[in-house]
Write an enzyme that holds these catalytic residues in place. Structure first.
Site, PDB file in Angstrom:
ATOM      1  N   GLU A   1       0.845  -1.127   0.050  1.00  0.00           N
ATOM      2  CA  GLU A   1      -0.009   0.126   0.008  1.00  0.00           C
ATOM      3  C   GLU A   1       0.844   1.388   0.056  1.00  0.00           C
ATOM      4  OE1 GLU A   1      -2.605  -0.331   3.431  1.00  0.00           O
ATOM      5  OE2 GLU A   1      -3.909  -1.835   2.252  1.00  0.00           O
TER       6      GLU A   1
ATOM      7  N   GLU B   1      -6.284 -10.900  -1.146  1.00  0.00           N
ATOM      8  CA  GLU B   1      -6.864 -10.499  -0.032  1.00  0.00           C
ATOM      9  C   GLU B   1      -8.121 -10.553  -0.343  1.00  0.00           C
ATOM     10  OE1 GLU B   1      -5.269  -7.270   2.470  1.00  0.00           O
ATOM     11  OE2 GLU B   1      -3.262  -7.631   1.828  1.00  0.00           O
TER      12      GLU B   1
HETATM   13  C1  XIL Z   1      -5.391  -6.439   8.718  1.00  0.00           C
HETATM   14  C2  XIL Z   1      -5.739  -7.928   9.381  1.00  0.00           C
HETATM   15  O1  XIL Z   1      -6.664  -8.769   8.950  1.00  0.00           O
HETATM   16  C3  XIL Z   1      -6.277  -7.492  10.958  1.00  0.00           C
HETATM   17  O2  XIL Z   1      -6.585  -8.712  11.653  1.00  0.00           O
HETATM   18  C4  XIL Z   1      -5.394  -6.653  11.544  1.00  0.00           C
HETATM   19  O3  XIL Z   1      -5.904  -5.994  12.451  1.00  0.00           O
HETATM   20  C5  XIL Z   1      -5.286  -5.150  10.616  1.00  0.00           C
HETATM   21  O4  XIL Z   1      -4.816  -5.777   9.379  1.00  0.00           O
HETATM   22  N1  XIL Z   1      -4.921  -4.647   4.049  1.00  0.00           N
HETATM   23  C6  XIL Z   1      -3.878  -5.497   4.221  1.00  0.00           C
HETATM   24  C7  XIL Z   1      -3.711  -6.357   5.352  1.00  0.00           C
HETATM   25  O5  XIL Z   1      -2.787  -5.431   3.474  1.00  0.00           O
HETATM   26  O6  XIL Z   1      -2.491  -6.397   6.176  1.00  0.00           O
HETATM   27  C8  XIL Z   1      -4.917  -5.941   6.414  1.00  0.00           C
HETATM   28  O7  XIL Z   1      -5.190  -6.981   7.201  1.00  0.00           O
HETATM   29  C9  XIL Z   1      -6.151  -5.512   5.728  1.00  0.00           C
HETATM   30  C10 XIL Z   1      -6.102  -4.514   4.778  1.00  0.00           C
END
Ligand code: XIL
Length: 387
Positions: free
Chosen positions: A180, A296
């Site tokens: 990101e 994701e």
């Molecule tokens: C999120 C996790 O799912 C949560 O459990 C944590 O508290 C915060 O991060 N984009 C990403 C991930 O790249 O690392 C994030 O994961 C969700 C959004």
């Protein structure tokens, strides 16, 4: 888009019948109507199917992989859940335990206990493990904000990336090296998002991370991972453009980048897709010699109508339509959903429903039963061209 049947003449009664009236009223912009049409259309689709095999087996038959993110406490304590992970997945990705906050209790210490447990779990069960993530503007322990300054930033940054990548060298399928780093807004740093690393190290922090990771692990695929590239609209156009520029810049500078990770957090707020633009983007990325992973994937259902059967259909439709588009691109090598079962999803905290009902964004429900979303993913994989 391959399938979207426009149902433009919907009466208020028809909308109310499927619970859309509130939704239509609560959303103000003109394009909202498209979302409603999509919902209505999704309710007419049949997601029942009898495709055999686990999601990973179906993916593998096309030369793809399927996997999911996992949290180590759930893997450790919830045997029913961990069995399902082993059954459905070929790859896992730790959701938190490779992030700075988990790994770095202090500036001088590393705590690999949870990450090691997850790797052992993967190894014991013949699963590959993805690495997420070496560099992110979020999830940093307080000491980073309190300690890092222009004098020590380089040393702390290099030490972290090198130590973590070396520790798991040869054990990681693919590393989300940087997560990101791009925003759709053009600010003072040319579409780079504010972060402590940009501030202290300048824009080259991104390519530096790729070089350091490659020097520490020559096997893993090195991935730039980001969100906000999936839907239609200004912010998504800008984001795709900015990511493409970053990738081509990294390539031109000789940074060892192998793949783009598209997070794929599909949100109802921005339901509209423009699949021709998305395909073009994927093809442009591929032309740079860069592979693509969907890293994701999940579908936010917090603004969909309450009835779980209807909600599941719309969620399934979004999975199928999105995956049908992206899996058509030969550069896409596989996908991981951000969680496997609604029992464990970050969205229950991040995007809870106002009516208090549990969210249902993932392939299995909270009782670990397959949902229509799982059928939709299976069908999209089954219909994907072979690699
Ligand atoms: C999120 C996790 O799912 C949560 O459990 C944590 O508290 C915060 O991060 N984009 C990403 C991930 O790249 O690392 C994030 O994961 C969700 C959004």
């Amino acid at each position: 888009m391959k399938r979207r049947h426009a149902l433009r003449l919907l009466s208020t009664t028809a909308l109310a019948a499927v619970g859309c009236k509130t939704l239509a009223q609560s959303r103000q912009e003109p394009s909202d109507e498209i979302g409603v049409e999509y919902i209505i259309e999704s309710l007419e689709r049949d997601f029942s199917n009898d495709i055999e095999g686990s999601l990973h087996e179906i993916a593998l038959s096309k030369g793809l992989f399927y996997g999911s993110s996992t949290k180590s406490p759930a893997l450790k304590k919830d045997l029913d859940f961990s069995r399902q992970v082993v059954h459905e997945c070929g790859v896992i990705v730790p959701e938190g335990c490779l992030k700075w906050k988990a790994l770095r209790p202090s500036a001088n210490a590393f705590d690999f206990s949870r990450a090691d447990f997850t790797y052992e779990f993967a190894n014991k069960n013949n699963l590959l493990m993805r690495g997420h993530t070496l560099v992110w503007h979020k999830n940093l322990p307080n000491w980073v904000h309190e300690t890092v300054d222009a004098n020590n930033a380089e040393q702390i940054y290099h030490q972290h990336i090198t130590a973590v990548a070396k520790r798991f060298s040869g054990k990681i399928h693919s590393w989300d090296v940087v997560n990101e780093a791009v925003t759709f807004r053009n600010g003072s740093s040319n579409y780079l998002r504010d972060s402590i690393w940009l501030d202290k190290l300048g824009p080259s922090y991104i390519e530096t991370a790729f070089h350091l990771t490659r020097e520490s692990d020559s096997n893993a695929l090195l991935v730039y991972n980001d969100n906000g590239m999936d839907h239609a609209g200004y912010r998504y156009d800008k984001k795709r453009e900015a990511v493409l520029n970053l990738l081509s810049d990294l390539k031109a500078k000789g940074a060892p980048i192998d793949a783009l990770g598209i997070q794929g957090h599909l949100c109802f707020r921005d339901l509209e897709f423009d699949f021709s633009k998305l395909s073009q983007f994927l093809s442009d990325v591929s032309s740079l010699g860069i592979k693509i992973l969907i890293t994701e994937l999940d579908v936010t259902d917090s603004k969909l109508f309450p009835n779980p059967d209807n909600r599941d259909k719309t969620v399934a439709a979004i999975y199928e339509d999105y995956l049908s588009c992206v899996l058509d691109e030969a550069a896409v090598i596989g996908l991981t959903t951000w969680g496997l079962s609604d029992r464990y999803t970050w969205l229950s905290e991040k995007r809870p429903r106002k009516d208090g009902l549990p969210v249902r964004p993932l392939p299995l429900d909270s009782e670990l039963r397959p949902k229509l979303a799982r059928n939709a993913i299976a069908r999209a994989l089954k219909n994907a061209p072979s690699r």
